[in-house]
Structure formats: structure tokens, C-alpha cells
Scaffold this active site. Sequence first.
Site, short mmCIF file in Angstrom:
data_model
loop_
_atom_site.label_atom_id
_atom_site.label_comp_id
_atom_site.label_asym_id
_atom_site.label_seq_id
_atom_site.Cartn_x
_atom_site.Cartn_y
_atom_site.Cartn_z
N CYS A 20 0.84 -1.01 -0.35
CA CYS A 20 0.12 0.50 0.04
C CYS A 20 0.77 1.18 0.17
O CYS A 20 1.32 1.56 0.94
CB CYS A 20 -0.65 -0.03 1.44
SG CYS A 20 -1.77 1.62 1.25
N CYS A 35 -0.74 4.28 2.25
CA CYS A 35 -0.07 3.87 3.42
C CYS A 35 1.08 4.46 3.83
O CYS A 35 1.68 4.58 4.65
CB CYS A 35 -0.48 2.58 4.24
SG CYS A 35 -1.37 1.42 3.22
N ASP A 36 2.34 3.54 3.36
CA ASP A 36 3.58 3.28 3.83
C ASP A 36 4.81 4.33 2.88
O ASP A 36 5.98 4.32 3.04
CB ASP A 36 3.66 2.57 3.49
CG ASP A 36 3.39 1.31 4.36
OD1 ASP A 36 3.15 1.63 5.55
OD2 ASP A 36 3.13 -0.15 4.18
#
Length: 307
Positions: free
Chosen positions: A134, A137-138
Site C-alpha cells: 500500500c 499507507c507507507d
Amino acid sequence: MEKIKCLIIGSGPAGFTAAIYASRAGLAPVLYEGLEPGGQLVSTTEVENFPGYPEGVLGNELMNDLKQQAARFGTDIRYGVATAADLSARPFRITIDGQQEIESDTVIIATGATARYLGLPSEQRFRGMGVSACATCDGFFYKGKDVAVVGGGDTACEEAVYLASLCRKVYLIVRKNYLRASKAMQEKAMRTENIEILFEFNTEEVLGDDTGVTGVRLRGNDGSQLTLDIAGFFVAIGHKPNTEIFEGQVELDANGYIRTVPGSSRTNIEGVFAAGDVQDPTYRQAITAAGSGCMAAIDCERYLLSL
Ligand code: NDP
């Protein structure tokens, strides 16, 4: 046999948010946590984009907070996996762990989706230490660094473009000699200067040490070998919605995601609702999952009132 009003299957942000709302509405929901209690977020590290946590929060802690909140309002949270579903008659009948059955007037399906991984031992070893599924997200953790994305679909291109805005260089590793993504997404990826597309390459091994990912070794379809120095390895080869037990009953799209009536959580079966990634191939964020969990509980409450 136990008979309840509201059964929630799944314990990610969608399931627990549905549980908070359904409990507060007096529906006395029972929630089964499923195979991965807490859902996909428990396998990530820091979550910085969930509103309400100005300093960020660990995925595990966030899910624990949501669980405590649902428990506080009386949700009956149980270990157990829904292994079969009979939605052809009312009340609906769900089998837990292949043995015990439970009857419910309504079902909220929040079973999520599972990111596909390549299946390499080295990929598994560095999950959460440089290997991610992701970028939203990261990606932030790789600001100014070099990263690679594997995949040739819309997700891979979108993630590569997103990462290119943060990272110094993004390699897009594609196993065929063409991208499967939509024309517009392909062009976006190709136009972005710091994206280099490596066609006809497969990943052989993710390289790293105690600090995390340091590189990746690729094999060309012509047998050539290539090693890239990278700090982040993003796998974007698709997701698999967890809908097997509902196949043939709840209407699914071509990729197996549950179809909901637009603007609602309603499925083709009255009294069965879906929330979170299991019905969302597009946004797939914790906050959108939580939002749709809220919708499912409200739709469920209104349905029960209409009976
Ligand atoms: P897709 O299934 O469309 O694409 C998966 C990609 O991963 C393909 O290029 C595939 O290669 C590659 N792949 C699969 N397995 C491997 C492997 N083992 N090794 C290397 N590469 C592999 O998944 P997406 O997640 O990209 O998209 C899912 C759906 O969501 C699609 O319908 C897409 O259009 C949609 N979507 C739409 C977006 C938008 O409109 N903004 C954004 C994101 C997704 P190959 O081509 O060789 O099979």
C-alpha cells in the site's frame, strides 16, 4: 440454535465501526473476528492518515482502540471464522469454524480483501520492513529514496505515480512487455520523469539486512539479471476480496467484489449489507472502510425497523 438480530463478519475498520453503531442502536450485534483479527491494518506499522491521531498510530493500536470502543457499547466479539453461509432463507444461517451455526435477521459482511503477494520467502521476511502492498499507507516513509513497484495494472501505475511525487526514483517492474492499466493511467506513468518502467522482468529476490530492504534482484525474460538498490518494494499485483462463502448468493462483480447499491451498503439480498474493502476495489482505505461500516449499521437498523 442461537438466533440474533445482527451478525457482523470481519474485524477490520469496517466491521468494528459497524459494531459501534449497531451496538449503540440497540441491535445487540455479534461480531466474528475472522482469520486475521483486526484485518489488514495489523500487518502495517505506523498509520499516519487515519483522522484523529495527530502523531500517527500503530496499525495494531488503532485496531485495538476500535475493538475496545465496540466492546464498550456491548458488541459480543468472538473468535471464529465464518466458513459457510446460507442466505437463501430467513433468518440467514452462518456456519462458524465449520461446525456451529448461528441464525441472524441481518448480516453485515466486512470480510475485507487480501493483497496478493508474489510468494517469495524474502518478500515475506521483509513485510513491514520495506515490503508493502500500500503506497498510500507507507510511501511517506520513503521520501527522497529509491523504490520499486511490481505490477502492470491500474493500481501499480497509480502507486508508481503517487510514489514518484515523494521518492527520488521509482522503478516499475512489469512481467509482460505491456501494461494492463487503462490508457490514461499508462500515459501518466510513462510521462512521469522519475519513473523507469522495466518491462519483461520478474522479481527473484528481495534483498535486505537488519535495517530492512536494500535492493531487489530481477530476472529478465531473456535470462538477464538486474539488481536495483532500493529502500522500498511495493507489491501491486491485485487484491482478492474475501467473498468465497457468498459466491452464488450475493451478487459479485467480475473481480469478486460484492456489488452494493450505489450510495448505500445494501446488497442484492435484503437484510444483507456489505462494508469495507470487500465491496470497494477503488479507495481501500481504513477511513473509507470505517465510513462504509457506519453506513451498513445504519442501513441495517433501518431495515430491521421496516420489518
Ligand atoms: P490487476 O489485476 O488489474 O493487475 C494486476 C497486475 O499485476 C497485472 O499487470 C499483472 O500482470 C500483474 N501481476 C499479477 N501477478 C503477478 C506476479 N506474480 N508477478 C508480477 N506481476 C504480476 O490489478 P489492479 O489492482 O491493478 O486493479 C484491480 C482492478 O481495480 C482493475 O479493474 C483496475 O482497473 C481497478 N483499479 C482502478 C483504478 C482507477 O480507476 N483509478 C485504480 C486501481 C485499480 P499481467 O498483466 O501480466 O497479468
